[in-house]
Scaffold this motif. Sequence first.
Motif, PDB file in Angstrom:
ATOM      1  N   TYR A  72       0.953  -1.095   0.016  1.00 22.41           N
ATOM      2  CA  TYR A  72       0.074   0.031  -0.064  1.00 22.41           C
ATOM      3  C   TYR A  72       0.954   1.423   0.146  1.00 22.41           C
ATOM      4  CZ  TYR A  72      -4.383  -2.562   1.158  1.00 22.41           C
ATOM      5  OH  TYR A  72      -5.476  -3.316   0.896  1.00 22.41           O
ATOM      6  N   ARG A 103     -10.339   2.521 -11.031  1.00 24.42           N
ATOM      7  CA  ARG A 103     -11.450   2.983 -10.237  1.00 24.42           C
ATOM      8  C   ARG A 103     -11.003   3.928  -8.966  1.00 24.42           C
ATOM      9  NH1 ARG A 103     -14.193  -2.751  -9.832  1.00 24.42           N
ATOM     10  NH2 ARG A 103     -11.902  -3.066  -9.647  1.00 24.42           N
ATOM     11  N   ASN A 104     -10.043   3.458  -8.549  1.00 23.47           N
ATOM     12  CA  ASN A 104      -9.311   4.052  -7.239  1.00 23.47           C
ATOM     13  C   ASN A 104      -7.936   4.743  -7.562  1.00 23.47           C
ATOM     14  OD1 ASN A 104     -11.419   2.983  -5.335  1.00 23.47           O
ATOM     15  ND2 ASN A 104     -10.500   0.859  -6.156  1.00 23.47           N
ATOM     16  N   ARG A 107      -6.804   7.283  -4.932  1.00 25.47           N
ATOM     17  CA  ARG A 107      -6.331   6.650  -3.742  1.00 25.47           C
ATOM     18  C   ARG A 107      -5.176   6.053  -3.957  1.00 25.47           C
ATOM     19  NH1 ARG A 107      -6.985   1.917  -1.240  1.00 25.47           N
ATOM     20  NH2 ARG A 107      -8.730   1.112  -2.709  1.00 25.47           N
ATOM     21  N   MET A 135     -18.541   1.608 -15.488  1.00 23.87           N
ATOM     22  CA  MET A 135     -18.999   2.423 -14.325  1.00 23.87           C
ATOM     23  C   MET A 135     -19.253   3.878 -14.730  1.00 23.87           C
ATOM     24  SD  MET A 135     -16.829   0.797 -11.185  1.00 23.87           S
ATOM     25  CE  MET A 135     -17.655   1.597 -10.080  1.00 23.87           C
ATOM     26  N   LEU A 137     -16.737   6.161 -15.977  1.00 20.69           N
ATOM     27  CA  LEU A 137     -15.760   6.715 -15.499  1.00 20.69           C
ATOM     28  C   LEU A 137     -14.682   6.918 -16.740  1.00 20.69           C
ATOM     29  CD1 LEU A 137     -14.196   5.410 -12.384  1.00 20.69           C
ATOM     30  CD2 LEU A 137     -15.954   7.140 -12.599  1.00 20.69           C
ATOM     31  N   LYS A 259      -2.189  13.648  -0.364  1.00 21.20           N
ATOM     32  CA  LYS A 259      -3.454  13.485  -0.481  1.00 21.20           C
ATOM     33  C   LYS A 259      -3.654  14.894  -1.642  1.00 21.20           C
ATOM     34  CE  LYS A 259      -8.402  13.953   0.528  1.00 21.20           C
ATOM     35  NZ  LYS A 259      -8.919  14.532   1.719  1.00 21.20           N
ATOM     36  N   MET A 270     -10.175  12.815 -14.215  1.00 26.62           N
ATOM     37  CA  MET A 270     -11.022  11.736 -14.142  1.00 26.62           C
ATOM     38  C   MET A 270     -12.601  12.335 -13.986  1.00 26.62           C
ATOM     39  SD  MET A 270     -11.421   8.637 -11.438  1.00 26.62           S
ATOM     40  CE  MET A 270     -12.784   9.012 -10.215  1.00 26.62           C
ATOM     41  N   VAL A 272     -16.839  11.557 -13.745  1.00 28.98           N
ATOM     42  CA  VAL A 272     -17.750  10.523 -13.562  1.00 28.98           C
ATOM     43  C   VAL A 272     -19.057  10.860 -14.394  1.00 28.98           C
ATOM     44  CG1 VAL A 272     -18.898   9.274 -11.687  1.00 28.98           C
ATOM     45  CG2 VAL A 272     -16.629  10.523 -11.198  1.00 28.98           C
ATOM     46  N   ARG A 276     -23.977   6.395  -9.718  1.00 29.61           N
ATOM     47  CA  ARG A 276     -23.405   5.233  -9.416  1.00 29.61           C
ATOM     48  C   ARG A 276     -24.212   3.812  -9.871  1.00 29.61           C
ATOM     49  NH1 ARG A 276     -20.114   4.238  -3.899  1.00 29.61           N
ATOM     50  NH2 ARG A 276     -18.818   6.188  -4.410  1.00 29.61           N
ATOM     51  N   SER A 285     -23.014  -9.282  -3.589  1.00 30.74           N
ATOM     52  CA  SER A 285     -22.160  -9.037  -2.181  1.00 30.74           C
ATOM     53  C   SER A 285     -22.694  -8.791  -1.226  1.00 30.74           C
ATOM     54  CB  SER A 285     -21.123  -7.974  -2.889  1.00 30.74           C
ATOM     55  OG  SER A 285     -20.389  -7.389  -1.645  1.00 30.74           O
ATOM     56  N   VAL A 289     -23.001 -10.883   2.789  1.00 36.16           N
ATOM     57  CA  VAL A 289     -22.417 -10.072   4.104  1.00 36.16           C
ATOM     58  C   VAL A 289     -23.581  -9.694   5.171  1.00 36.16           C
ATOM     59  CG1 VAL A 289     -20.267  -9.209   3.234  1.00 36.16           C
ATOM     60  CG2 VAL A 289     -22.157  -7.845   3.038  1.00 36.16           C
ATOM     61  N   MET A 499      -9.832  -5.360   6.054  1.00 36.10           N
ATOM     62  CA  MET A 499      -9.561  -5.960   4.946  1.00 36.10           C
ATOM     63  C   MET A 499     -10.373  -5.462   3.631  1.00 36.10           C
ATOM     64  SD  MET A 499     -10.164 -10.170   4.540  1.00 36.10           S
ATOM     65  CE  MET A 499      -8.743 -11.128   4.393  1.00 36.10           C
ATOM     66  N   GLU A 500      -9.622  -5.284   2.584  1.00 33.91           N
ATOM     67  CA  GLU A 500     -10.411  -4.924   1.384  1.00 33.91           C
ATOM     68  C   GLU A 500     -11.218  -5.929   0.699  1.00 33.91           C
ATOM     69  OE1 GLU A 500      -7.663  -2.839  -1.224  1.00 33.91           O
ATOM     70  OE2 GLU A 500      -9.137  -2.408  -2.736  1.00 33.91           O
ATOM     71  N   LEU A 501     -12.440  -5.690   0.114  1.00 31.23           N
ATOM     72  CA  LEU A 501     -13.276  -6.454  -0.419  1.00 31.23           C
ATOM     73  C   LEU A 501     -13.188  -6.078  -1.780  1.00 31.23           C
ATOM     74  CD1 LEU A 501     -16.338  -6.020   2.164  1.00 31.23           C
ATOM     75  CD2 LEU A 501     -14.532  -7.620   2.153  1.00 31.23           C
TER      76      LEU A 501
END
Lengths: 657, 215
Positions: A72, A103-104, A107, A135, A137, A259, A270, A272, A276, A285, A289, A499-501
Amino acid sequence: MSPVTVHKSEASSPRTVVLVGNPNVGKSVLFNALTGSYVTVSNYPGTSVEVARGTAVIDGQSWQVIDTPGMYAMHTITEEERVAREILLKERPDVVLHVLDARNLERMLAMTIQLIEAGLPVVLVVNIMDEAERMGLSFDLPALEQRLGIPVIAAATARKRGIEEIRQAISSLGSSCGLPIAYSRLLEGDIAEVARLMQGDYLLSRRALALLLLQGDDEITALVAGVEGDGYPVLEHKVKEIAFERRESFHLDLSLERKETVRRLMSGVMHVEGQRRETWSSRFSRLTVQPLTGIPLLLATLYFGLYKFVGGFGAGTLVDLLEGELFEGWFAPWIITLVNGWIPWWWLQELLVGEYGIFTLGLRYAVGIILPIVATFFIFFSLLEDGGYLPRLALMVDRVFKWFGLSGRAVIPMVLGFGCSTMATMVTRTLETVRERVIATLLLALAIPCSAQLGVILALLAQTPGALAVWAGCMLVLLVVVGILAGRMMPGEAPMFYMELPPMRLPQLSNVLTKTYTRMQWYFLEILPLFVLASVLLWLGKITNSLERLIDALSPLMHAIGLPRDAAVAFIFGFFRRDYGAAGLYDLQSAGLLDGRQLTVAAVTLTLFIPCVAQFLMMFKERGWKVSLGIFVLVSLLAFGSGYLLNQLLVTTGLLG
Amino acid sequence: MKLSDHAEEILEAMWIAIEEQDAAFYDPASMQLADDDAGCRELVGKSLVELRHGMLYFRPEGREEGKKTIRRHRLAERLMMDVFNIKGEEGDDKACLFEHLLHEGVDTKLCTMLNHPETCPHGKPIPPGDCCLEARRSGDLGVVPLTECKSGQEGEIAYIQTDDSKKMQKLMAMGVLPGNQILLTQAFPSYIFKVGFSEFAIDTALAREIFVRKR
């Protein structure tokens, strides 16, 4: 980490490309596309702890390609991140491919900045463009390229998009290392003060090292201390001074500055479009959960996957076919006649096709019984892994696992343990603290039966009503009691869970099959020699009569837990592989030597008993001899102790008599 | 109104007995106070309480003063526990010393910093001050830990509060940075949230350390 000051000779070694990036951004797929060979492609953050290397020929030149575990940031926290950074530090990459998820982008760009700052030759691969576009983008990557000063490539490696451009970028990357990124005057001042005091030669830029020192990175501190030698105390003093001045929020300030830098770089990059959209994957998903739907789904997955598919189909249908029909009916008579007809020596006949012969025992167990069970398990596990279900499973069980002093993350080695405990013991290294690793290793050694053993035991106990329930009850009680005690008594801090999903996706059949195949290959290369070795040792024992003596020596112990003397054979087998022992019980039962009670006691004791040799060696390798020996003694005591108590209980109550 | 520490303690004891335990009056003997106790004389002198037949009664001004005093006491307790992490008897003792400093608007500042708590660490109500009423009226929900959010709620990450720098960095690597938007999608069995286009799961202990400005 030793200081790296050796320069690679230009001519002899090929040039190197290193792939880095967060987990789940498609590094491994890109690796395969570049090298043409296969490594595990996974949805679960952390399964690719091992580093894959391959070669690629680009423009007539040979390149070494290295795939690293997910990381990371340059300031490392987990084992995997440390491995990844160590590669950057030691391999002197000619090109670093930073792969990230479109998509990220915002980040993940923070790490690109850190790589550029470290003076590494970076190429940015903006991957998973297809899903990002779906999506709504869109990206202005040329603008980003200009601002960063490094090549930026749009790709969808799973769809083979962008591979050619990446290859070109690798071969034509010049010496430019990206544009300098400036922080606030305050931070720049601190960096300069620290960097000024560094005299040594480093592979990473002093600027990056200064920041890592200020972040209190242990390994970098040790590295710098080693290189600087006598000059280090002054440097250390300065670092401590700044760290104290900015104690309130250094990490946070740095992250916020990065950041802000990223925000500037990203402005206008980017777009959008619209809302969404909710995809089927995110809807599904959610079902996995939410406790109301998630728990039934979890149970159904385990029931159909483990019990029906692995237990029923693998250990039942396939074993009958391979072992019963193919081996007993056809191969065994043929090889026995062949060997006995051509080889006159009794001892060699025995070695090859006797009671413990390599063909009649070693190969029969390895191929006829274990192979189908392990294969079906790995198919099941790969499906879960590629579908992205494992992290969701982890978050569902986190609360329960906390009782055992484990985090939900440990569900991966635990479920894997139902396949192969040896492999699972290896995977415990992905857990964050030593404490968690030791607890997981202990539970794997004690109460988690591997698929091979599970298959045989299910088949064995199915014939005695209630036996399976008693066996399962014993396993569960021991797992819970030992787990809770371990969680209470082991010193160390409480585990934390994060945890990343990854998005859930439909597993690709080809990927699942290749993955199963690679795992089978690993398993087979590792176990087949052990089976042959076991056969040879048992044969030696038989012809020298020492096996009889060992069985005699063990018989008081067998007697104590209410088993016939011959059951000792199964336990001796059991030392070579857990499942081998269970299969040994199968023979005893077929010969009518065990009644229901004895069978149950034997199955319980054997499942709890010491792991197979391979797992023991793996424990030794991963945990060191002190911990491994401790676990060994504890597990042996618990196994025979429980066997004894269970036998007493069954005799007194007359159950299963 | 500045009272002596001792007088403030009498007011607190009176408040608990009369307002919370519904007694009609307060018996100074339960605090082992002598007949001519200085604190009592001070309170009577300032027309906050009346002494009738040896028992203490609130006058309206005294009731108001008692409310403020108990509020300062319980805010101090919260401060000891939530911020300084001093728990148990030691926390109570320190709070008793600290409360007397909370005059002239310091209590308002403290209350705002603690985000207008409604109960003390022992579960007793903290009488709301003007700042609490104002915050409620203006709909300022303030900053709360992620554990206080409901699933489906969206907000902006305000800050991360943890002693463990590794945890802090882990969270920041996941995109949990002040200023980022966060959407909590589920709170049980684990906390699941979205930042950007990524989804993460964390346990309660970590969720408690992420503070969110609700929208």
